[in-house]
Design an enzyme around this catalytic site. Structure first.
Site, mmCIF file in Angstrom:
data_model
loop_
_atom_site.group_PDB
_atom_site.id
_atom_site.type_symbol
_atom_site.label_atom_id
_atom_site.label_comp_id
_atom_site.label_asym_id
_atom_site.label_seq_id
_atom_site.Cartn_x
_atom_site.Cartn_y
_atom_site.Cartn_z
ATOM 1 N N HIS A 21 0.814 -1.207 0.000
ATOM 2 C CA HIS A 21 0.000 0.000 0.000
ATOM 3 C C HIS A 21 0.853 1.264 0.000
ATOM 4 O O HIS A 21 0.512 2.251 -0.653
ATOM 5 C CB HIS A 21 -0.919 -0.026 1.236
ATOM 6 N N TYR A 24 4.676 0.282 -2.875
ATOM 7 C CA TYR A 24 4.538 -0.166 -4.273
ATOM 8 C C TYR A 24 5.716 -1.063 -4.652
ATOM 9 O O TYR A 24 6.210 -1.025 -5.779
ATOM 10 C CB TYR A 24 4.466 1.031 -5.223
ATOM 11 N N GLU A 70 -8.149 7.075 -5.574
ATOM 12 C CA GLU A 70 -7.734 6.072 -4.597
ATOM 13 C C GLU A 70 -8.838 5.041 -4.374
ATOM 14 O O GLU A 70 -9.989 5.250 -4.739
ATOM 15 C CB GLU A 70 -7.409 6.740 -3.251
ATOM 16 N N HIS A 72 -10.634 2.211 -1.407
ATOM 17 C CA HIS A 72 -10.813 1.836 0.000
ATOM 18 C C HIS A 72 -11.571 0.520 0.028
ATOM 19 O O HIS A 72 -12.681 0.424 0.543
ATOM 20 C CB HIS A 72 -11.556 2.936 0.769
ATOM 21 N N ARG A 93 -8.849 15.205 1.261
ATOM 22 C CA ARG A 93 -7.701 15.865 1.898
ATOM 23 C C ARG A 93 -6.475 15.857 0.989
ATOM 24 O O ARG A 93 -5.691 16.809 0.987
ATOM 25 C CB ARG A 93 -7.372 15.201 3.240
ATOM 26 N N GLN A 220 -10.777 3.244 9.783
ATOM 27 C CA GLN A 220 -10.848 4.523 10.461
ATOM 28 C C GLN A 220 -12.302 4.919 10.758
ATOM 29 O O GLN A 220 -13.229 4.388 10.170
ATOM 30 C CB GLN A 220 -10.188 5.605 9.600
ATOM 31 N N THR A 299 -5.895 7.638 12.420
ATOM 32 C CA THR A 299 -7.004 8.494 12.835
ATOM 33 C C THR A 299 -7.310 9.502 11.732
ATOM 34 O O THR A 299 -6.400 10.129 11.187
ATOM 35 C CB THR A 299 -6.645 9.246 14.130
ATOM 36 N N GLN A 300 -8.589 9.661 11.410
ATOM 37 C CA GLN A 300 -8.983 10.507 10.281
ATOM 38 C C GLN A 300 -8.978 11.999 10.612
ATOM 39 O O GLN A 300 -8.746 12.397 11.745
ATOM 40 C CB GLN A 300 -10.385 10.095 9.819
ATOM 41 N N ASP A 493 -5.497 6.224 -13.012
ATOM 42 C CA ASP A 493 -5.919 4.839 -12.830
ATOM 43 C C ASP A 493 -5.917 4.522 -11.347
ATOM 44 O O ASP A 493 -5.253 5.177 -10.552
ATOM 45 C CB ASP A 493 -4.988 3.874 -13.570
#
Length: 510
Positions: A21, A24, A70, A72, A93, A220, A299-300, A493
């Site tokens: 993650h 890479y 991205e 999730h 963000r 999170q 933590t977000q 992508d």
């Protein structure tokens, strides 16, 4: 690497930074095939988001679209609402931290067999999570795509695109500026707790049914209303920094995978520096956790500034006093937690103990693997489809199929018109169309500039041949953009593949 046994905090830090993650490590060498530069590409695949010029005003200033893309996936499979919601938050963000105003988002879903009750539960939770986070932020959702197939029963894909706008000379980079020795590291946002701890490593592993319950702690917890406040306060700070001519003197980065550790080391090392962090300066929301949790939890609603010491009081006062972060959300604030070092070392103190001391470059570069890959031995034959006896019924069957039917129940969950920039809203065309600069805040000569965005691909092509699956993904998205009268200008992508340690799965990626 260290010349000594590592501490527990170092082991955890290297496991996160060395995960697929973050590092890479299996894909980096193959991703070099992509073209990431061009006349209008301001910033390719190097930082938290890409930047592409789409307009030039009469003063010669170039105006840009900032794009982040991205996934999730694992979090959305086990905790659908929170997994999808925090995916939106991190994506937003990443764009905002480039100094951009966030103007749109979109999503792309791959779910399992629609007749499966679990698929319905995941589907409903993911859509609700994206709506529940994106709508309070006041960001329109301008498109998306969805496909159902039994191959996604135990591993859904939830990928997200976020767009922002910024003038080229107002871009804020996600690294320390030149001459940054002894600059301050300022942590902004929610107090650090244990939510999302180990999330990067979790996202890099194969998802195992029997471990889903124990992995829920790696997901999170979202707070969209705090994020909205952080967006508005940061936009206002951008304006102050522009007015004072300080944009090039700061760096700004989202706290994503690896939390405080990864942000503090990456902001520094990208510019050739090291950094130093004091754990007792981090504002926390839970007591008595292991220091590695405070250091690496995800933590977000947090991000980090790097700035000169004489600018630090301005930043701290802006968030804590002017925008009253502590009064808006319990425990939230801006705190100086560390400094930039010029010796290239990454050092973390916990009280009187030094729990991390490693070359910053060793932490961030991770490993690089040359994985073996092997083509699958596949044999396909064309299907024998008898001529329909009733073409009317055949048409109705096609139109009612879950991969063809209207997506209205999904996109009606989203706010599609907020901000007043939308020209063609979701569901009315093959691509979302908007006018990003259509207000008096922008030069008159660029206010009629429009942009189009599409996400699309048919995963069944990939089952037959991964190469042609990739080709068709590009072509289909470009056709969608062209069909609304736009010229394809740049693409992104979000590659989600299986375990690279398995040669057949690595071959699919390659």
């Amino acid at each position: 690497m260290l010349g000594r046994p590592p501490s527990l905090a170092e082991l955890i830090l290297f496991s996160i930074q060395g995960s697929e993650h973050c590092s890479y490590k299996s894909s980096r060498s193959h991703l070099k095939q992509f073209t990431t530069e061009g006349p209008d590409v301001i910033l390719g695949a190097k930082e938290d988001a890409g930047v592409v010029c789409v307009a030039t005003d009469s003063d010669g200033h170039r105006w840009c679209i900032v794009m982040s893309h991205e996934s999730h996936n694992h979090p959305s499979q086990i905790v659908p609402y929170e997994g999808a919601a925090t995916g939106v938050g991190g994506n937003v963000r990443d764009v905002m931290c480039m100094g951009a105003e966030v103007i749109a988002c979109t999503d792309s879903f791959r779910f399992g067999d629609i007749r499966n009750n679990k698929t319905k539960w995941i589907h409903d939770g993911v859509v609700a999570g994206i709506a529940g986070y994106g709508n309070p932020l006041g960001i329109p959702n301008i498109g998306g795509d969805i496909y159902y197939h039994e191959g996604y029963n135990e591993n859904c894909l939830v990928t997200l695109v976020t767009l922002g706008i910024v003038r080229e000379d107002h871009i804020i980079h996600s690294y320390a500026p030149k001459g940054a020795d002894s600059y301050d590291l300022i942590l902004i946002g929610k107090p650090t707790d244990n939510s999302g701890f180990g999330g990067a490593s979790f996202a890099s592993l194969e998802l195992e049914e029997e471990k889903k319950e124990q992995n829920k702690g790696a997901v999170q917890e979202p707070n969209a209303f705090l994020e909205r406040h952080l967006l508005k306060s940061s936009y206002a700070l951008f304006d102050i920094l522009k007015e004072k001519g300080l944009i090039d003197n700061v760096g700004f980065k989202d706290l994503g995978a690896g939390g405080v550790a990864c942000a503090s080391v990456e902001l520094a090392e990208t510019s050739g520096y090291g950094s130093e962090v004091w754990m007792d300066k981090i504002h926390i929301g839970m007591e008595n956790l292991h220091p590695s949790v405070y250091l690496c939890s995800e933590t977000q609603e947090r991000f980090m500034w790097v700035c000169p010491p004489d600018v630090t009081p301005l930043v701290i006062n802006h968030y804590n006093k002017v925008y009253d972060l502590p009064g808006v959300s319990e425990g939230a604030r801006a705190s100086v937690i560390g400094k930039i070092r010029n010796d290239g070392q990454y050092i973390v103190h916990n009280g009187n103990d030094e729990i991390v001391n490693a070359p910053a470059a060793e932490v961030t570069e991770g490993f690089l693997y040359d994985r073996p890959f092997e083509a699958r031995d596949q044999h396909f034959i064309e299907p024998d489809i008898p001529e329909p006896s009733d073409y009317n019924q055949a048409l109705l069957d096609i139109l009612s199929h879950e991969n063809m039917a209207s997506r209205k129940p999904i996109f009606e969950s989203y706010d599609k018109q907020v901000q007043g920039r939308i020209y063609t809203e979701t569901g009315l065309d093959d691509a979302g169309v908007m006018a990003p600069f259509n207000s008096e805040n922008y030069p008159e000569e660029i206010r009629n500039v429009g942009i189009a965005l599409s996400t699309d691909h048919n995963p069944r092509y990939g089952l037959i041949d991964p190469y042609w699956g990739g080709v068709n993904a590009v072509v289909e998205a470009m056709r969608n953009v062209s069909s609304v009268g736009a010229t394809p200008h740049a693409l992104s992508d979000c590659l989600c593949f299986g375990n690279p340690e398995k040669p057949h799965q690595m071959w699919e990626f390659v």
